[in-house]
Design an enzyme around this catalytic site. Structure first.
Site, short mmCIF file in Angstrom:
data_model
loop_
_atom_site.label_atom_id
_atom_site.label_comp_id
_atom_site.label_asym_id
_atom_site.label_seq_id
_atom_site.Cartn_x
_atom_site.Cartn_y
_atom_site.Cartn_z
N GLY A 1 103.15 -25.49 39.56
CA GLY A 1 103.99 -26.05 38.51
C GLY A 1 104.74 -24.93 37.83
O GLY A 1 104.16 -24.17 37.08
N GLY B 1 110.18 -38.06 35.23
CA GLY B 1 111.15 -38.98 35.77
C GLY B 1 112.38 -38.35 36.40
O GLY B 1 113.35 -39.04 36.72
N SER C 1 107.56 -18.53 33.48
CA SER C 1 106.17 -18.05 33.57
C SER C 1 105.99 -17.07 34.72
O SER C 1 105.23 -16.11 34.60
CB SER C 1 105.20 -19.22 33.69
OG SER C 1 105.42 -19.95 34.88
N ASP D 1 105.30 -25.60 43.94
CA ASP D 1 105.95 -26.66 43.18
C ASP D 1 106.54 -27.68 44.13
O ASP D 1 106.84 -27.37 45.29
CB ASP D 1 107.06 -26.08 42.30
CG ASP D 1 107.43 -26.99 41.14
OD1 ASP D 1 106.99 -26.72 40.00
OD2 ASP D 1 108.14 -27.99 41.35
N ASP E 1 100.63 -34.94 45.91
CA ASP E 1 100.09 -36.25 46.28
C ASP E 1 99.29 -36.15 47.58
O ASP E 1 98.44 -36.99 47.85
CB ASP E 1 101.23 -37.25 46.47
CG ASP E 1 101.27 -38.31 45.39
OD1 ASP E 1 100.34 -38.38 44.56
OD2 ASP E 1 102.25 -39.08 45.37
N HIS F 1 100.15 -32.66 36.19
CA HIS F 1 99.09 -33.06 35.25
C HIS F 1 98.51 -34.44 35.55
O HIS F 1 97.68 -34.94 34.79
CB HIS F 1 99.55 -32.99 33.79
CG HIS F 1 100.21 -31.70 33.43
ND1 HIS F 1 99.58 -30.49 33.60
CD2 HIS F 1 101.44 -31.43 32.95
CE1 HIS F 1 100.40 -29.53 33.23
NE2 HIS F 1 101.53 -30.06 32.84
N GLU G 1 95.58 -26.77 33.10
CA GLU G 1 96.22 -26.94 31.79
C GLU G 1 96.46 -28.42 31.48
O GLU G 1 96.51 -29.27 32.36
CB GLU G 1 97.56 -26.21 31.76
CG GLU G 1 97.43 -24.70 31.81
CD GLU G 1 98.75 -23.99 31.59
OE1 GLU G 1 98.72 -22.75 31.53
OE2 GLU G 1 99.80 -24.66 31.49
#
Length: 223
Positions: free
Chosen positions: A44, A53, A65, A82, A102, A126, A151
């Site tokens: 992520g 969305g 980051s 990602d 997924d 998340h 997180e």
């Protein structure tokens, strides 16, 4: 030498003082690794993806980051994972892996291309099943003595969350309280419980150090 919160604020990461303040905890945990040649994985890489969305093929233009980690760990190999494309970012110590969480098979394929990590941070969608898929595939590959961080345990996106699934915070709480994982899916519970011998500690820390807030960050230590 700047501490991690200073770097987060300079690069615009939401892990710093402007929002989550995770870097206060991370600096304490990660400082012993700072000058070591470690392998670091973050899942992520930029807020505002499909969990909000937005199409996974969105145009991406920054990696706050990752820039922070590259400076904080000057000898580390940094890997980023990602569902969106960040292959445009070039640094000799950074490798990008595109992956849909997924699919456990996709996670396994991506993980197979990453040397055994010393530190993993899951800051991806998340969604509970995504967090759990990633843990089951990647935690066994973590080096002994390594740290696995999840997180934002108190927030799950409507776009991804599966109705009726045990939340990751509750799953980890069952281990902390009972030393056994409890899950709505017996197969998932069995897979997590098979990993218990590899876990030496699990801490769930509240956001902003305020006990009235819900569980926020989990840190799991590998034996």
């Amino acid at each position: 030498m700047e501490n991690l919160t200073d770097l987060a604020d300079r690069y615009g990461s939401d892990k710093g003082s402007a929002k989550h303040r995770y870097t206060e905890l991370y600096h304490m945990l990660f400082h012993p690794y700072r000058q070591r040649k470690i392998t670091f994985l973050e899942m992520g890489l930029l807020i505002g993806g499909p969990e909000h969305g937005v199409d996974k093929d969105r145009k991406t233009g920054d990696l706050p980051s990752i820039r922070m980690w590259l400076e904080y760990f000057p000898k580390a190999r940094i890997h980023g994972l990602d569902v969106s494309d960040f292959s445009w970012f070039e640094d000799e110590r950074f490798t990008f892996h595109r992956c849909d969480m997924d699919s456990r098979d996709e996670i396994a394929r991506a993980a197979a291309d990453i040397p055994a990590p010393d530190i993993v941070i899951d800051d991806a969608s998340h969604a509970s099943h995504h967090q759990q898929n990633a843990f089951l595939e990647i935690f066994p590959r973590l080096k002994s003595g390594g740290l696995y961080v999840i997180e934002d345990l108190r927030w799950q996106p409507d776009t991804y969350e599966v109705e009726g699934i045990t939340k990751t915070a509750a799953l980890l709480r069952s281990y902390i309280d009972e030393r056994a994982f409890t899950h709505s899916d017996p197969e998932v519970a069995a897979r997590f419980n098979a990993l218990r011998p590899q876990i030496s500690a699990c801490i769930v820390h509240p956001v902003r150090y305020q006990k009235k807030r819900k569980d926020q960050v989990a840190v799991i230590h590998k034996r």
